[in-house]
Motif scaffolding. Structure first.
Motif, PDB file in Angstrom:
ATOM      1  N   ARG A   1       0.703  -1.120   0.016  1.00  0.00           N
ATOM      2  CA  ARG A   1       0.030   0.130  -0.117  1.00  0.00           C
ATOM      3  C   ARG A   1       0.839   1.174   0.008  1.00  0.00           C
ATOM      4  N   GLY A   2       2.149   1.052   0.475  1.00  0.00           N
ATOM      5  CA  GLY A   2       3.124   2.407   0.276  1.00  0.00           C
ATOM      6  C   GLY A   2       2.632   3.258   1.226  1.00  0.00           C
ATOM      7  N   LEU A   3       2.001   3.043   2.527  1.00  0.00           N
ATOM      8  CA  LEU A   3       1.638   4.271   3.543  1.00  0.00           C
ATOM      9  C   LEU A   3       2.659   4.949   4.102  1.00  0.00           C
ATOM     10  N   GLY A   4       4.008   4.381   3.998  1.00  0.00           N
ATOM     11  CA  GLY A   4       5.289   4.851   4.327  1.00  0.00           C
ATOM     12  C   GLY A   4       5.253   6.375   3.906  1.00  0.00           C
ATOM     13  N   LEU A   5       5.036   6.305   2.722  1.00  0.00           N
ATOM     14  CA  LEU A   5       5.213   7.778   1.818  1.00  0.00           C
ATOM     15  C   LEU A   5       4.156   8.521   2.376  1.00  0.00           C
ATOM     16  N   LYS A   6       3.069   8.392   2.818  1.00  0.00           N
ATOM     17  CA  LYS A   6       2.183   9.313   3.598  1.00  0.00           C
ATOM     18  C   LYS A   6       2.558   9.745   4.959  1.00  0.00           C
ATOM     19  N   THR A   7       3.453   9.016   5.549  1.00  0.00           N
ATOM     20  CA  THR A   7       4.078   9.514   6.864  1.00  0.00           C
ATOM     21  C   THR A   7       5.176  10.309   6.638  1.00  0.00           C
ATOM     22  N   TYR A   8       5.816   9.824   5.533  1.00  0.00           N
ATOM     23  CA  TYR A   8       7.092  10.794   5.058  1.00  0.00           C
ATOM     24  C   TYR A   8       6.439  12.143   4.728  1.00  0.00           C
ATOM     25  N   GLU A   9       5.539  12.279   3.806  1.00  0.00           N
ATOM     26  CA  GLU A   9       5.050  13.537   3.327  1.00  0.00           C
ATOM     27  C   GLU A   9       4.421  14.452   4.555  1.00  0.00           C
ATOM     28  N   ALA A  10       3.936  13.900   5.575  1.00  0.00           N
ATOM     29  CA  ALA A  10       3.580  14.716   6.635  1.00  0.00           C
ATOM     30  C   ALA A  10       4.550  15.015   7.724  1.00  0.00           C
ATOM     31  N   LEU A  11       5.440  14.123   7.750  1.00  0.00           N
ATOM     32  CA  LEU A  11       6.711  14.605   8.613  1.00  0.00           C
ATOM     33  C   LEU A  11       7.512  15.610   8.038  1.00  0.00           C
ATOM     34  N   THR A  12       7.756  15.296   6.836  1.00  0.00           N
ATOM     35  CA  THR A  12       8.605  16.522   5.930  1.00  0.00           C
ATOM     36  C   THR A  12       8.025  17.831   5.885  1.00  0.00           C
ATOM     37  N   ALA A  13       6.501  17.788   5.905  1.00  0.00           N
ATOM     38  CA  ALA A  13       5.730  18.974   5.816  1.00  0.00           C
ATOM     39  C   ALA A  13       5.838  19.806   7.361  1.00  0.00           C
ATOM     40  N   ALA A  14       5.887  18.951   8.412  1.00  0.00           N
ATOM     41  CA  ALA A  14       6.452  19.350   9.845  1.00  0.00           C
ATOM     42  C   ALA A  14       7.578  19.908   9.954  1.00  0.00           C
ATOM     43  N   GLY A  15       8.505  19.644   9.059  1.00  0.00           N
ATOM     44  CA  GLY A  15      10.001  20.001   9.519  1.00  0.00           C
ATOM     45  C   GLY A  15      10.719  19.044  10.248  1.00  0.00           C
ATOM     46  N   ILE A  16      10.359  17.927  10.158  1.00  0.00           N
ATOM     47  CA  ILE A  16      11.017  16.584  10.773  1.00  0.00           C
ATOM     48  C   ILE A  16      11.905  15.937   9.686  1.00  0.00           C
ATOM     49  N   PRO A  17      13.250  16.013   9.905  1.00  0.00           N
ATOM     50  CA  PRO A  17      14.179  15.347   9.003  1.00  0.00           C
ATOM     51  C   PRO A  17      13.689  13.641   8.743  1.00  0.00           C
ATOM     52  N   CYS A  18      13.233  13.422   7.834  1.00  0.00           N
ATOM     53  CA  CYS A  18      12.793  11.889   7.388  1.00  0.00           C
ATOM     54  C   CYS A  18      13.210  11.189   6.168  1.00  0.00           C
ATOM     55  N   THR A  19      13.552  10.221   6.277  1.00  0.00           N
ATOM     56  CA  THR A  19      14.111   9.298   5.065  1.00  0.00           C
ATOM     57  C   THR A  19      13.144   8.046   4.904  1.00  0.00           C
ATOM     58  N   VAL A  20      12.705   7.660   3.603  1.00  0.00           N
ATOM     59  CA  VAL A  20      12.053   6.440   3.444  1.00  0.00           C
ATOM     60  C   VAL A  20      13.265   5.337   3.289  1.00  0.00           C
ATOM     61  N   VAL A  21      12.801   4.285   4.113  1.00  0.00           N
ATOM     62  CA  VAL A  21      13.503   3.106   3.847  1.00  0.00           C
ATOM     63  C   VAL A  21      12.888   2.058   3.032  1.00  0.00           C
ATOM     64  N   LEU A  22      13.527   1.220   2.100  1.00  0.00           N
ATOM     65  CA  LEU A  22      12.683  -0.061   1.713  1.00  0.00           C
ATOM     66  C   LEU A  22      12.696  -0.978   2.532  1.00  0.00           C
ATOM     67  N   ASP A  23      11.541  -1.659   2.666  1.00  0.00           N
ATOM     68  CA  ASP A  23      11.024  -2.651   3.565  1.00  0.00           C
ATOM     69  C   ASP A  23      12.360  -3.867   3.956  1.00  0.00           C
ATOM     70  N   SER A  24      12.970  -4.195   2.668  1.00  0.00           N
ATOM     71  CA  SER A  24      13.921  -4.924   2.621  1.00  0.00           C
ATOM     72  C   SER A  24      15.300  -4.554   3.327  1.00  0.00           C
ATOM     73  N   ALA A  25      15.316  -3.093   3.578  1.00  0.00           N
ATOM     74  CA  ALA A  25      16.720  -2.583   4.182  1.00  0.00           C
ATOM     75  C   ALA A  25      16.394  -2.257   5.592  1.00  0.00           C
ATOM     76  N   VAL A  26      15.319  -2.879   6.431  1.00  0.00           N
ATOM     77  CA  VAL A  26      15.428  -2.684   7.803  1.00  0.00           C
ATOM     78  C   VAL A  26      16.606  -3.094   8.351  1.00  0.00           C
ATOM     79  N   ALA A  27      17.101  -4.117   8.253  1.00  0.00           N
ATOM     80  CA  ALA A  27      18.283  -4.627   8.992  1.00  0.00           C
ATOM     81  C   ALA A  27      19.545  -3.636   8.740  1.00  0.00           C
ATOM     82  N   TYR A  28      19.235  -3.334   7.575  1.00  0.00           N
ATOM     83  CA  TYR A  28      20.624  -2.353   7.138  1.00  0.00           C
ATOM     84  C   TYR A  28      20.620  -0.916   8.136  1.00  0.00           C
ATOM     85  N   VAL A  29      19.335  -0.592   8.162  1.00  0.00           N
ATOM     86  CA  VAL A  29      19.313   0.709   9.046  1.00  0.00           C
ATOM     87  C   VAL A  29      19.159   0.658  10.431  1.00  0.00           C
ATOM     88  N   MET A  30      18.902  -0.477  11.059  1.00  0.00           N
ATOM     89  CA  MET A  30      18.693  -0.710  12.248  1.00  0.00           C
ATOM     90  C   MET A  30      19.608  -0.055  13.471  1.00  0.00           C
TER      91      MET A  30
END
Length: 344
Positions: A163-192
């Motif tokens: 559903r790609g709802l993480g992009l909705k979160t990204y847009e809302a947080l970015t609009a509020a001025g919060i530094p935000c980066t979208v992560v691939l679902d398969s890259a969670v271990a990479y970023v943890m």
């Protein structure tokens, strides 16, 4: 049940969908309000008839929804409330009026539960915290925006396919001025290793203290546990659900088609023998003279998406704490609260 009662039960899903158009209303609250409206239209003359009508309405909601877990929690809570409501009215008509009033008042007050949870979560968020969240959650958004008003935070958010709802979160947080980066679902271990803790919402928190949430939550919790990072779940108390799954396959949303393997033609069948020509067999395994270029943004087909789950179950031992409007609870504390809540 009378014909009028049957019509009311069939109309309840239309009411439910209309209520969901309000961004502030999550499925459990919409279900509570839909059942409240069912009381208004019901011609039940006794408490037994009213409860049966509400159960029938809840069953309609369950059958017509592709993901009934969270709305079931709301239905369960409201029907238990009606069943245990003290009978002090002079007439049953007055009792129904009072139940409608109480249902609407609860739904109005319940919207503020997210503010309570955001305030409770604030104490666990330090300056310069790096937070990982998954998909989109109203209560998580409330907590992150509240933290941003007083502290410096940055957020990683999963894409949350399909559903790609993480992009909705990204847009809302970015609009509020919060530094935000979208992560691939398969890259969670990479970023943890770069995050301080995980913060997720919930479809439901079940009797075991486990979590049902957008698919992918379970694997994030497993990775967080392996790297000793706290995994926090945020859940309004109306999402506490008397359900006790032991695995993914115990969820009400599971069916035989989810991740099933397609049927293939039998060996030696005509479908198999005509699938390749002698020329194709000669070149089988050799590089093609015209290599295919993969699409820059490959997508799954609708059929492939339909074969995948929308939610998954996270065991209680993977969850550090559950932040709720009734307090900050351990998974064991959720179990104890649920027992008390439905014991009257």
């Amino acid at each position: 049940m009378s014909q009028m009662g049957q019509n009311s039960s069939q109309d309840i899903y239309c009411t439910f969908e209309r209520l969901l158009e309000d961004e502030q209303l999550s499925p459990p609250l919409a279900a509570i309000l839909a059942l409240t409206e069912l009381i208004v239209s019901s011609n039940a003359g006794t408490m037994f008839e009213l409860v049966e009508a509400l159960k029938a309405g809840a069953e309609v909601l369950k059958k017509r929804s592709s993901n009934p877990i969270s709305l079931n929690a709301g239905c369960e809570l409201f029907i238990a409330f009606v069943t245990l409501f003290p009978h002090e009215s002079d007439s049953f008509s007055e009792l129904k009026t009072e139940l409608v009033h109480q249902g609407r008042r609860y739904a109005a007050e319940a919207i503020s539960f997210r503010d309570k949870i955001a305030e409770s979560t604030l104490g666990f968020i330090k300056d310069d915290s790096v937070i990982l969240t998954h998909s989109y959650s109203r209560v998580v958004m409330k907590a992150l925006l509240h933290a941003h008003s007083t502290k410096r935070i940055s957020v990683y958010v999963t894409e949350a396919r399909p559903r790609g709802l993480g992009l909705k979160t990204y847009e809302a947080l970015t609009a509020a001025g919060i530094p935000c980066t979208v992560v691939l679902d398969s890259a969670v271990a990479y970023v943890m290793d770069q995050v301080d803790f995980v913060l997720v919402g919930s479809e439901a928190v079940v009797e075991s203290g486990g979590l049902i949430n957008a698919v992918g939550s379970n694997q994030i919790a497993i990775i967080a546990k392996a790297t000793n990072k706290p995994f926090y779940a945020l859940a309004e108390s109306y999402k506490f659900h008397r359900l006790f799954p032991l695995s993914q396959y115990d969820l009400p949303t599971h069916n035989a088609d989810i991740l099933s393997l397609p049927s293939l033609p039998q060996r030696g069948s005509s479908a198999n023998t005509t699938s390749s020509s002698p020329a194709s067999r000669i070149t089988d395994g050799l590089p093609s003279s015209k290599p295919t270029v993969p699409s820059a943004h490959p997508t799954m087909t609708a059929e492939q998406i339909a074969r995948n789950p929308r939610v998954d179950y996270t065991r209680p031992d993977l969850i550090s704490l559950v932040f709720s409007d009734v307090g900050t609870l351990t998974p064991e504390g959720v179990s104890q609260y649920l027992v008390g809540m439905f014991a009257g």
